[in-house]
Motif scaffolding. Structure first.
Motif, PDB file in Angstrom:
ATOM      1  N   GLN A  67       0.862  -1.235   0.056  1.00 33.85           N
ATOM      2  CA  GLN A  67       0.123   0.088   0.050  1.00 33.85           C
ATOM      3  C   GLN A  67       0.991   1.112  -0.018  1.00 33.85           C
ATOM      4  O   GLN A  67       1.906   1.454   0.379  1.00 33.85           O
ATOM      5  N   HIS A  70      -0.729   7.035   1.723  1.00 36.00           N
ATOM      6  CA  HIS A  70      -1.923   7.581   1.893  1.00 36.00           C
ATOM      7  C   HIS A  70      -3.086   6.420   2.177  1.00 36.00           C
ATOM      8  O   HIS A  70      -3.931   6.581   2.449  1.00 36.00           O
ATOM      9  N   ASP A  71      -2.857   5.325   1.236  1.00 36.27           N
ATOM     10  CA  ASP A  71      -3.751   4.458   0.936  1.00 36.27           C
ATOM     11  C   ASP A  71      -3.938   3.589   2.440  1.00 36.27           C
ATOM     12  O   ASP A  71      -5.009   3.133   2.768  1.00 36.27           O
ATOM     13  N   LEU A  73      -3.081   5.055   5.386  1.00 33.55           N
ATOM     14  CA  LEU A  73      -3.872   5.601   6.284  1.00 33.55           C
ATOM     15  C   LEU A  73      -5.217   5.494   6.048  1.00 33.55           C
ATOM     16  O   LEU A  73      -5.833   5.402   6.989  1.00 33.55           O
ATOM     17  N   THR A  74      -5.713   5.437   4.907  1.00 33.20           N
ATOM     18  CA  THR A  74      -7.219   5.383   4.442  1.00 33.20           C
ATOM     19  C   THR A  74      -7.763   4.211   5.003  1.00 33.20           C
ATOM     20  O   THR A  74      -8.772   3.993   6.005  1.00 33.20           O
ATOM     21  N   GLU A  75      -7.015   2.978   5.008  1.00 30.72           N
ATOM     22  CA  GLU A  75      -7.226   1.520   5.442  1.00 30.72           C
ATOM     23  C   GLU A  75      -7.109   1.656   6.978  1.00 30.72           C
ATOM     24  O   GLU A  75      -8.282   1.014   7.758  1.00 30.72           O
ATOM     25  N   GLN A  77      -7.853   4.080   8.885  1.00 31.75           N
ATOM     26  CA  GLN A  77      -9.024   4.875   9.337  1.00 31.75           C
ATOM     27  C   GLN A  77     -10.230   4.167   9.293  1.00 31.75           C
ATOM     28  O   GLN A  77     -11.353   4.337   9.925  1.00 31.75           O
ATOM     29  N   ARG A  78     -10.402   3.483   8.112  1.00 28.90           N
ATOM     30  CA  ARG A  78     -11.411   2.500   7.826  1.00 28.90           C
ATOM     31  C   ARG A  78     -11.419   1.351   8.894  1.00 28.90           C
ATOM     32  O   ARG A  78     -12.703   1.303   9.330  1.00 28.90           O
ATOM     33  N   ASP A 113      -3.152  15.861   5.428  1.00 31.64           N
ATOM     34  CA  ASP A 113      -3.755  14.479   6.034  1.00 31.64           C
ATOM     35  C   ASP A 113      -2.895  13.713   6.496  1.00 31.64           C
ATOM     36  O   ASP A 113      -3.226  12.518   7.379  1.00 31.64           O
TER      37      ASP A 113
END
Length: 164
Positions: A67, A70-71, A73-75, A77-78, A113
Motif C-alpha cells: 500500500q 496515503h492508501d 492511512l485510509t485503511e 481509518q476504515r 492529512d
C-alpha cells in the motif's frame, strides 16, 4: 514494492487487550499487507487527555505492505471507523481503538492529512517503548537516531508498565 510500516495501536475503552489483538488481525487483512512483528502490550497513562480518562493499552505492529502511505492511512481509518466505531473528534477522546501510522520505510512526508514520521512519536514513551521491542536499531528518518537511543534520551512523566 513492499515497505515496512510501523503502526501504533491504542485502546482505553472496552476489553483493551482484545481490541488490540483484533486490530492486529484486521491489519493482516489489508490488501497487499502482512503483519511481520508485534510488540508486547503496555498499560499507559493517557497523554493529553482530560483528568479521569481511563488508562490505555498500547503496542506497535510492523506491517509489510504494498500500500502507498496515503492508501494505508485510509485503511487504518476504515478499521477504526468500521470495526471499532470510532468517530472523528476535534478534541482527544477515549476510544476502543486508535491506529497511528508512525513510520513508512524511510519516507518523510508532510501533507494536510499525513505527516511521516509521525510528528509526536519521538516524544512519547508509550510509542517508543513498544517500537523498541520490535525495532530497537531502526533509525528514525529525521534525527537518524535509533529507536533505542531515542527511548534512552526521552524525559517524560508518562507512566508505562508492561502487561503481565
Amino acid at each position: 514494492m513492499e515497505t515496512d510500516a510501523y503502526i501504533a495501536l491504542g485502546s482505553n475503552l472496552g476489553d483493551r487487550e482484545l481490541n488490540l489483538l483484533r486490530a492486529v488481525g484486521e491489519l493482516g487483512k489489508i490488501p497487499g499487507s502482512r503483519v511481520t512483528g508485534l510488540s508486547r502490550f503496555y498499560e499507559t497513562s493517557p497523554v493529553g487527555m482530560p483528568s479521569g480518562t481511563p488508562a490505555f493499552y498500547n503496542g506497535v505492529a510492523r506491517l509489510r505492505t504494498t500500500q502507498t502511505p496515503h492508501d494505508l492511512l485510509t485503511e487504518l481509518q476504515r478499521i477504526e471507523r468500521a470495526i471499532f466505531g470510532r468517530t472523528p473528534a476535534a478534541e482527544p477522546q477515549s476510544r476502543r481503538l486508535d491506529l497511528d501510522l508512525l513510520l513508512y520505510g524511510t519516507e518523510q512526508l508532510s501533507t494536510p492529512d499525513l505527516t511521516l514520521p509521525h510528528p509526536r512519536m519521538t516524544a512519547r514513551r508509550f510509542v517508543l517503548l513498544p517500537l523498541a521491542d520490535i525495532a530497537p536499531t531502526l533509525r528514525e528518518p529525521v534525527s537518524k537516531q535509533t529507536i533505542a537511543d531515542l527511548l534512552t534520551s526521552l524525559t517524560t512523566d508518562e507512566q508505562v508498565s508492561l502487561l503481565e
